[in-house]
Design a protein around this motif. Structure first.
Motif, PDB file in Angstrom:
ATOM      1  N   LEU A  93       0.850  -1.101   0.198  1.00 45.89           N
ATOM      2  CA  LEU A  93       0.074   0.028  -0.176  1.00 45.89           C
ATOM      3  C   LEU A  93       0.960   1.363   0.163  1.00 45.89           C
ATOM      4  N   GLN A  94       0.849   2.101  -0.970  1.00 42.82           N
ATOM      5  CA  GLN A  94       1.584   3.501  -1.128  1.00 42.82           C
ATOM      6  C   GLN A  94       0.892   4.557  -1.411  1.00 42.82           C
ATOM      7  N   GLU A  95       1.260   5.536  -0.781  1.00 49.38           N
ATOM      8  CA  GLU A  95       0.594   6.905  -1.040  1.00 49.38           C
ATOM      9  C   GLU A  95       1.130   7.715  -1.857  1.00 49.38           C
ATOM     10  N   THR A  96       0.483   8.182  -2.928  1.00 45.01           N
ATOM     11  CA  THR A  96       0.987   9.556  -3.773  1.00 45.01           C
ATOM     12  C   THR A  96       0.292  10.422  -3.249  1.00 45.01           C
ATOM     13  N   TYR A 135      -3.974   6.647  -3.133  1.00 45.14           N
ATOM     14  CA  TYR A 135      -3.537   5.580  -2.526  1.00 45.14           C
ATOM     15  C   TYR A 135      -3.309   4.227  -3.803  1.00 45.14           C
ATOM     16  N   LEU A 193      -8.041   3.290   4.915  1.00 47.61           N
ATOM     17  CA  LEU A 193      -7.455   4.454   4.457  1.00 47.61           C
ATOM     18  C   LEU A 193      -7.415   5.705   5.288  1.00 47.61           C
ATOM     19  N   ILE A 202     -11.709   9.592   0.517  1.00 47.48           N
ATOM     20  CA  ILE A 202     -11.458   9.303  -0.851  1.00 47.48           C
ATOM     21  C   ILE A 202     -12.801   9.527  -1.909  1.00 47.48           C
ATOM     22  N   THR A 247      -6.297   1.715  -7.513  1.00 50.83           N
ATOM     23  CA  THR A 247      -5.949   3.101  -7.184  1.00 50.83           C
ATOM     24  C   THR A 247      -7.130   3.884  -6.787  1.00 50.83           C
ATOM     25  N   LYS A 272      -7.652  10.249  -3.752  1.00 47.98           N
ATOM     26  CA  LYS A 272      -7.946  10.972  -2.511  1.00 47.98           C
ATOM     27  C   LYS A 272      -8.884  12.189  -2.685  1.00 47.98           C
TER      28      LYS A 272
END
Length: 158
Positions: A59-62, A66, A120, A124, A141, A144
């Protein structure tokens, strides 16, 4: 291919279990322990037997979203379900046992139900979530909401 056998000796292995006062094989003791642990987890609402196992995932956040990448090798698109409720993402499905000829001597592959859940941390855009399954990797994907994106605040003089 043969594997080497390591034989160990020691006070525990030199005596049968019944002479140590255990009365029944140790495997039965572990079986009872696992059964009691499952009952405890079911009482708390976890229900491990129904939930199955969790696939490997990142799980990565940009800045904008997410991104969850879950490893689902050999799974078909119709055998996996992606759901979102409020802030919780759930990826669930089932690895089906394939039919085989002959006798299966050893298997380390998992089969059965799987479930991955991620909570999360911010609001979102649920209607803009995208999911794609390519080469055994499911990429979800989750954009946000506008209010959740960081923005620069200019400092002015009074």
């Amino acid at each position: 291919m043969t594997l080497p056998v390591h034989r160990r000796s020691g006070p525990l292995l030199e005596h049968p279990f019944h002479t140590l006062g255990w009365g029944e094989p140790i495997a039965a003791e572990f079986g009872d322990l696992f059964e009691r642990m499952n009952r405890l987890l079911e009482a708390t609402g976890t229900e491990p037997a129904l939930r199955g196992f969790s696939p490997l995932a990142d799980l990565q956040e940009t800045d904008d979203a997410y991104v969850v990448e879950a490893e689902l090798p050999g799974i078909k698109r119709g055998d996996v379900d992606v759901e979102i409720s409020q802030r919780e993402l759930c990826i669930a499905g089932e690895y089906k046992e394939r039919e085989r000829e002959g006798v299966l001597r050893r298997s380390t592959r998992r089969t059965g139900r799987f479930e991955y859940r991620a909570l999360l941390p911010v609001d979102i855009k649920a209607d803009e979530i995208k999911a794609k399954l390519v080469d055994g990797v499911l990429t979800v994907t989750v954009p946000k909401a506008q209010a959740a994106k960081p923005r620069h605040v200019e400092i002015t003089e009074a």
